[in-house]
Design a protein around this motif. Structure first.
Motif, PDB file in Angstrom:
ATOM      1  N   THR A 178       0.826  -1.216   0.000  1.00 20.45           N
ATOM      2  CA  THR A 178       0.000   0.000   0.000  1.00 20.45           C
ATOM      3  C   THR A 178       0.852   1.255   0.000  1.00 20.45           C
ATOM      4  O   THR A 178       0.541   2.229   0.659  1.00 20.45           O
ATOM      5  N   GLY A 179       1.955   1.239  -0.727  1.00 18.82           N
ATOM      6  CA  GLY A 179       2.768   2.443  -0.871  1.00 18.82           C
ATOM      7  C   GLY A 179       4.054   2.376  -0.077  1.00 18.82           C
ATOM      8  O   GLY A 179       4.369   1.389   0.596  1.00 18.82           O
ATOM      9  N   LYS A 180       4.789   3.466  -0.157  1.00 18.62           N
ATOM     10  CA  LYS A 180       6.080   3.565   0.505  1.00 18.62           C
ATOM     11  C   LYS A 180       5.993   4.234   1.869  1.00 18.62           C
ATOM     12  O   LYS A 180       7.011   4.592   2.448  1.00 18.62           O
ATOM     13  N   GLY A 181       4.787   4.439   2.368  1.00 19.68           N
ATOM     14  CA  GLY A 181       4.628   5.083   3.669  1.00 19.68           C
ATOM     15  C   GLY A 181       4.482   6.574   3.604  1.00 19.68           C
ATOM     16  O   GLY A 181       4.385   7.251   4.624  1.00 19.68           O
ATOM     17  N   ASN A 182       4.412   7.144   2.399  1.00 18.33           N
ATOM     18  CA  ASN A 182       4.248   8.589   2.227  1.00 18.33           C
ATOM     19  C   ASN A 182       2.768   8.899   2.044  1.00 18.33           C
ATOM     20  O   ASN A 182       2.125   8.381   1.124  1.00 18.33           O
ATOM     21  N   SER A 183       2.214   9.720   2.942  1.00 17.86           N
ATOM     22  CA  SER A 183       0.778  10.009   2.900  1.00 17.86           C
ATOM     23  C   SER A 183       0.375  10.839   1.688  1.00 17.86           C
ATOM     24  O   SER A 183      -0.810  10.917   1.368  1.00 17.86           O
ATOM     25  N   SER A 184       1.336  11.445   1.022  1.00 11.09           N
ATOM     26  CA  SER A 184       1.011  12.282  -0.136  1.00 11.09           C
ATOM     27  C   SER A 184       1.035  11.506  -1.444  1.00 11.09           C
ATOM     28  O   SER A 184       0.809  12.085  -2.508  1.00 11.09           O
ATOM     29  N   GLU A 185       1.318  10.200  -1.403  1.00  9.11           N
ATOM     30  CA  GLU A 185       1.344   9.412  -2.625  1.00  9.11           C
ATOM     31  C   GLU A 185      -0.065   9.291  -3.209  1.00  9.11           C
ATOM     32  O   GLU A 185      -1.040   9.141  -2.478  1.00  9.11           O
ATOM     33  N   SER A 186      -0.128   9.320  -4.521  1.00  8.21           N
ATOM     34  CA  SER A 186      -1.408   9.137  -5.187  1.00  8.21           C
ATOM     35  C   SER A 186      -1.703   7.653  -5.336  1.00  8.21           C
ATOM     36  O   SER A 186      -0.823   6.793  -5.211  1.00  8.21           O
ATOM     37  N   ILE A 187      -2.956   7.342  -5.611  1.00 13.56           N
ATOM     38  CA  ILE A 187      -3.357   5.952  -5.777  1.00 13.56           C
ATOM     39  C   ILE A 187      -2.660   5.325  -6.981  1.00 13.56           C
ATOM     40  O   ILE A 187      -2.222   4.169  -6.936  1.00 13.56           O
ATOM     41  N   GLU A 188      -2.519   6.077  -8.063  1.00 12.06           N
ATOM     42  CA  GLU A 188      -1.848   5.552  -9.251  1.00 12.06           C
ATOM     43  C   GLU A 188      -0.388   5.249  -8.962  1.00 12.06           C
ATOM     44  O   GLU A 188       0.149   4.227  -9.398  1.00 12.06           O
ATOM     45  N   ALA A 189       0.265   6.136  -8.207  1.00 15.69           N
ATOM     46  CA  ALA A 189       1.663   5.892  -7.863  1.00 15.69           C
ATOM     47  C   ALA A 189       1.806   4.649  -6.992  1.00 15.69           C
ATOM     48  O   ALA A 189       2.738   3.852  -7.166  1.00 15.69           O
ATOM     49  N   ILE A 190       0.909   4.475  -6.051  1.00 15.92           N
ATOM     50  CA  ILE A 190       0.955   3.293  -5.188  1.00 15.92           C
ATOM     51  C   ILE A 190       0.726   2.034  -6.012  1.00 15.92           C
ATOM     52  O   ILE A 190       1.402   1.009  -5.817  1.00 15.92           O
ATOM     53  N   ARG A 191      -0.195   2.082  -6.945  1.00 17.82           N
ATOM     54  CA  ARG A 191      -0.476   0.907  -7.762  1.00 17.82           C
ATOM     55  C   ARG A 191       0.718   0.555  -8.644  1.00 17.82           C
ATOM     56  O   ARG A 191       1.075  -0.628  -8.782  1.00 17.82           O
ATOM     57  N   GLU A 192       1.351   1.548  -9.237  1.00 17.94           N
ATOM     58  CA  GLU A 192       2.539   1.274 -10.043  1.00 17.94           C
ATOM     59  C   GLU A 192       3.656   0.695  -9.191  1.00 17.94           C
ATOM     60  O   GLU A 192       4.358  -0.239  -9.609  1.00 17.94           O
ATOM     61  N   TYR A 193       3.830   1.244  -7.995  1.00 16.77           N
ATOM     62  CA  TYR A 193       4.865   0.714  -7.100  1.00 16.77           C
ATOM     63  C   TYR A 193       4.557  -0.720  -6.705  1.00 16.77           C
ATOM     64  O   TYR A 193       5.460  -1.573  -6.648  1.00 16.77           O
ATOM     65  N   GLU A 194       3.275  -1.024  -6.458  1.00 16.45           N
ATOM     66  CA  GLU A 194       2.889  -2.375  -6.083  1.00 16.45           C
ATOM     67  C   GLU A 194       3.163  -3.356  -7.210  1.00 16.45           C
ATOM     68  O   GLU A 194       3.725  -4.443  -6.990  1.00 16.45           O
ATOM     69  N   GLU A 195       2.796  -3.008  -8.436  1.00 18.39           N
ATOM     70  CA  GLU A 195       3.030  -3.902  -9.568  1.00 18.39           C
ATOM     71  C   GLU A 195       4.519  -4.074  -9.839  1.00 18.39           C
ATOM     72  O   GLU A 195       4.985  -5.181 -10.141  1.00 18.39           O
ATOM     73  N   GLU A 196       5.267  -3.001  -9.727  1.00 14.60           N
ATOM     74  CA  GLU A 196       6.708  -3.094  -9.938  1.00 14.60           C
ATOM     75  C   GLU A 196       7.359  -3.988  -8.879  1.00 14.60           C
ATOM     76  O   GLU A 196       8.254  -4.783  -9.178  1.00 14.60           O
ATOM     77  N   PHE A 197       6.899  -3.869  -7.637  1.00 14.10           N
ATOM     78  CA  PHE A 197       7.477  -4.693  -6.571  1.00 14.10           C
ATOM     79  C   PHE A 197       7.221  -6.163  -6.828  1.00 14.10           C
ATOM     80  O   PHE A 197       8.142  -6.992  -6.770  1.00 14.10           O
TER      81      PHE A 197
END
Length: 978
Positions: free
Chosen positions: A521-540
């Motif tokens: 669910t993201g890198k722990g940054n509250s300002s991350e957008s949902i799209e950024a979190i999803r891309e990070y999740e898929e990349e991980f």
């Protein structure tokens, strides 16, 4: 000659291979193919069906072809075909003469014919897949815009090279094998729909690589033979993972296109173009059922068995982040380590043309694509949570209902609960831990509730509290879905990856579950957008060892797969339980209706809101009736109430001091001074107080008096509360006293009595006032001296010792008054001494204070009796008054004083009546309306003021009917959807 003929045969074989190795399964009519596809076929060849045999080769499909850079190449169309045959008679003569060459050439031609016939058989064995043309991406049919076929043509060998190869059968077989391997690999990659970019790379360099392999095929075979089995397995696993991710990307692209199309359809429905029922209406109907049910069964007893997704987890485990990923928006308040979820939040997810959110009790829509609306939504949720939390508490069981709509959202109802804590920290209420446990159990004990158990993967599993709680509520795991969050941190920090696998498989916990999922669910940054979190999740997960080593399945990762699984489980549970719940509420409704008919057969079923509206109308009617009170009635009650309030001051402080003077001049002067002081300081304020109290009394009389048979005592508490609150809020106009002071001052200065009628009215008013004071004085004397002889004989009452002393003192003072009837109001010192000695001679011991107190009452009675006798004399004194008492011993200045007081009372009552009817009644009516509006919005107030078995029974009956109707409508819509 023979070389040219052999070149033509070889050209036919190569062209047949090129023609049937385009990478598209099935046969398509030649006229329907793209320009490039048609150019591969010879103009005189018929349309053929191709079936390719499986070839075994060491050539790998993950070769360097997939690593070529993507570039847009210019297309130069060419067309291949048979070269025209020429008849050379010397060649034919030489062939006949040279029998050996003839045999060789015949063998070559026969071999070519045999190869062609074999390929025809292969084609016939392949099924017709023309109906599945849509599977191939559109870019395949537009491939001529991206592939440089001129480069492919140049890479192909010319006819001279083929002629040289014709006698060498070994090299022909070797080249054919390499060509088959190459096109088999290309055919497999295209059939798997691996993506447009990989397809372009493959087709853009196929020709060049194929013929390069002709010269170095043997070296490549040797190279691949050296590859160890372990490396092959690793490469195959990596290729499998890449294929899965490519499928995932294709699925995401299709979902995105589907979302856009649905968005357009939903927008058309909003505009009224289509009038069909959408899926979003189904979940909205179900959410309304849950809202009504929560109001009816707030304690979640056996009545509430409808499914909902209950999200539970330890504090800071990532519950809110998982919900936000499912809702595709950052909608919840956030804090670092602080408890943010202080009350349950019911989130209804549904489809819609726009990504918006709105509360159940509000019409405002928050646009979730705008950051300012997202911030406002988070602030509103935080305010509602703090409002629900009562003083002295940390969490609240009251639910906040929120609807989130958007294209592509999975339809379901989720309830975010406060995080389970192990220790109560400073600033929290002592019972916070127990309250959170009770709230969580209340939701999870519903046998149809889906428990979404959130576990933080970055912390030790042994520190989890929520797993034990979930195991208690669902020991068999039939409705529990386990979610491991922060897997990226877990993979980085945990020494043994197999431990994560054990957590996912539920081997480290005593709980069981329907499914296990791992999310990021993201890198722990509250300002991350949902799209950024999803891309990070898929990349991980693309690079994660958990997938590469098959510790996790592809369907067990990402919040997207989690959302799909939860939605499927939710709707399965809804379909299995909703009809049973509808039958249960039908039985409850029948029981309630029977009870109402038996207890209240002649009354209509009015719930609390309907009763409040009825009481509201009655109260407003009663307030309006104040304006219908006659002016005469207002003035009478105002004048009477004002005189009762000021009579003591008039008699004791104005009349008696002035009447004890010896002449009329002193009397009038004293009266004027005291009236002026009274008017300036006390009288206007007293008049306003009297008017306000009179208005309250009349208002209370209208509100509380019985209305006969139509009176319903169920409204009494409500009316009393409205009356008290309205009076509390009402304030008299501040300018009333100033205007009233001037009017009263002018009225008291007038001494002119115009006629005999007014003179007689003043005397009557004076007599009434003096008689009332005389009666009060006699009662005071009786209480002082005790009962007289008649009461003592008839009622067997005796005097006390103190009353006997007062009686002896009274008798002695009355003797003194009989001797001097014009005695002044005060006793002289020698007179007090004389009275005390006379009493002591009779054995009665008294002190001077007792003598003075007794004298005050005795003299007061004597003076009032004298004044009343004087009133009788003044009845005939109006003639002397007109002559200003000239040549007359009769002086009636006290009558003039009471006339001035009487006239002031009448004028003041008239002025106050005008203020009441013109201003204050309307202001009071306005206050009553405001109070009723406030009470209407305060549910707790209505519950407190409208109570009783009748109210509760009607309330339950209405709620059950509403729930049943909504359930029936939902079930009908559910059947229609099927």
């Amino acid at each position: 000659m023979w070389r040219l003929r052999r070149a033509a045969v070889a050209c036919e074989v190569c062209q047949s291979l090129v023609k049937h190795s385009s990478g598209v399964k099935g046969s398509l009519p030649l006229q329907k193919l793209h320009l490039v596809s048609r150019s591969i076929y010879h103009s005189h060849h018929p349309t053929l069906k191709l079936q390719r045999p499986q070839l075994r080769t060491s050539f790998q499909q993950f070769s360097s072809l997939t690593n070529l850079p993507l570039r847009k190449l210019k297309f130069s169309p060419i067309k291949y075909g048979y070269q025209p045959r020429r008849n050379f008679w010397p060649a034919r003569l030489a062939t006949r003469l040279l029998k050996l060459r003839y045999l060789i050439l015949g063998s070559a031609v026969g071999g070519g014919y045999t190869a062609k016939k074999t390929f025809d058989q292969w084609k016939d064995m392949i099924p017709d897949l023309s109906e599945y043309k849509w599977i191939v991406p559109d870019i395949v049919w537009e491939i001529d815009e991206y592939i440089d076929f001129e480069k492919i043509r140049k890479a192909l060998p010319n006819s001279e090279d083929l002629v040289k190869l014709a006698p060498d059968f070994d090299k022909i077989v070797e080249s054919l094998s390499l060509l088959k391997d190459l096109f088999t690999t290309g055919h497999k990659l295209v059939s798997e729909v691996i993506g447009a970019s990989d397809l372009l790379l493959l087709l853009g360099s196929s020709g060049e690589t194929a013929f390069r392999a002709t010269d170095h095929g043997s070296e490549s075979d040797k190279h691949f033979r050296k590859v160890s089995d372990k490396e092959k397995i690793d490469q195959l696993q990596e290729e499998l993972l890449h294929t899965q991710l490519k499928y995932q990307r294709i699925l995401e692209r299709l979902e995105k296109e589907n979302k856009e199309l649905r968005k357009l359809v939903l927008q058309k429905d909003d505009k009224g173009i289509h009038h069909r029922k959408l899926k979003k209406s189904l979940i909205d109907m179900y959410s309304e059922v849950l809202d009504v049910l929560s109001d009816y069964d707030a304690s979640y007893n056996t009545q509430d068995h409808l499914p909902r997704v209950v999200v539970v987890g330890d504090q800071s485990a990532g519950k809110t982040s998982v919900l936000e990923m499912i809702a595709q928006a950052r909608i919840f308040p956030r804090g670092s380590g602080e408890m943010m979820t202080r009350s349950p939040v019911k989130v209804t997810l549904s489809e819609g043309p726009h990504h918006v959110a709105l509360f159940k009790d509000s019409s405002r829509e928050f646009d979730l694509t705008k950051e300012e609306d997202l911030a406002a939504l988070r602030h509103e949720i935080e305010l509602r949570m703090r409002k629900n939390v009562k003083e002295g508490c940390t969490v609240s069981p009251e639910t906040i209902s929120l609807n989130v709509k958007g294209p592509g959202l999975q339809r379901m109802v989720l309830v975010d609960l406060p995080g389970v804590i192990n220790t109560v920290t400073s600033g929290m209420a002592p019972d916070t831990k127990e309250t959170i446990f009770s709230i969580s159990k209340a939701y999870m004990q519903n046998p149809n509730a889906i428990i979404l158990c959130i576990q933080d993967g970055s912390v030790d599993a042994e520190r989890s509290i929520v797993t034990d709680l979930v195991s208690q509520m669902d020991p068999h795991g039939r409705r529990t879905i386990f979610v491991l969050t922060k897997v990226d941190l877990a993979e980085k920090n945990v020494a043994s990856p197999s431990r994560i696998q054990q957590i996912i498989e539920g081997k480290l916990f005593p709980m069981k579950a329907l499914g296990y999922f791992a999310v990021v669910t993201g890198k722990g940054n509250s300002s991350e957008s949902i799209e950024a979190i999803r891309e990070y999740e898929e990349e991980f997960f693309q690079n994660s060892k958990l997938l590469k080593t098959s510790m996790l399945k592809a369907h067990q990762v990402t919040t997207r797969n989690l959302s799909l699984a939860v939605s499927d489980c939710f709707w399965k549970m809804v379909r299995e339980s909703v009809e049973q719940q509808a039958d249960s509420f039908k039985a409850t409704r029948f029981n309630l209706e029977t009870e109402w008919k038996n207890n209240y057969p002649r009354l209509r079923e009015l719930d609390r809101n309907e009763l409040f509206e009825k009481a509201k109308n009655e109260i407003l009617d009663e307030v309006i009736s104040l304006s219908q009170v006659t002016p005469k009635h207002w003035e009478e009650i105002l004048q009477q109430s004002l005189w009762e309030r000021v009579s003591t001051h008039v008699i004791e402080n104005i009349y008696l001091p002035a009447a004890q003077t010896m002449n009329s001049g002193t009397f009038n002067t004293t009266v004027d001074i005291k009236l002026k002081q009274w008017t300036d300081k006390q009288l206007p304020n007293k008049a306003v107080e009297v008017a306000w109290e009179t208005l309250q009394e009349e208002f209370s009389r209208f509100m509380t008096e019985p209305k006969g048979k139509e009176h319903d005592d169920i409204f009494d508490k409500l009316k009393e509360a409205v009356k008290e609150e309205s009076i509390k809020r009402h304030k008299w106009n501040d300018f009333a006293e100033d205007s009233l002071r001037v009017i009263q001052h002018n009225a008291l200065e007038d001494r002119s009595i115009s006629d005999k009628q007014q003179w007689d009215a003043a005397i009557y008013f004076m007599e009434e006032a003096l008689q009332a004071r005389l009666k009060d004085t006699e009662n005071a004397i009786e209480n002082m001296v005790g009962p007289d002889w008649k009461k003592r004989w008839l009622y067997w009452k005796n005097r006390t010792q103190e009353q006997c002393v007062h009686n002896e003192t009274k008798n002695e003072l009355e003797k003194m008054l009989k001797c001097n009837e014009e005695h002044p109001a005060y006793l002289a010192s020698d007179e007090i001494t004389t009275v005390r000695k006379n009493l002591e001679s009779r054995g009665v011991e008294v002190d001077p204070g007792l003598i003075k107190d007794t004298w005050h009452q005795v003299y007061r009675r004597h003076f009032l009796k004298t004044a009343l006798n004087h009133c009788n004399l003044c009845r005939r004194g109006f003639y002397y008054y007109q002559r200003h008492f000239v040549d007359s011993e009769l002086e009636c200045n006290d009558v003039v004083l009471f006339w001035r007081i009487q006239r002031m009372l009448a004028i003041t009552a008239n002025t106050l009546r005008q203020q009441l009817t013109n201003t204050e009644v309307r202001r009071l009516e306005k206050n009553v309306k405001e109070v009723l509006e406030d009470f209407a919005e305060d549910g707790e107030k209505k519950i407190k003021l409208l109570t009783g078995k009748r109210v509760q029974l009607a309330e339950d009956l209405k709620k059950v009917r509403e729930i049943q109707e909504k359930l029936d409508a939902f079930i009908e819509a559910l059947h229609q959807e099927k």
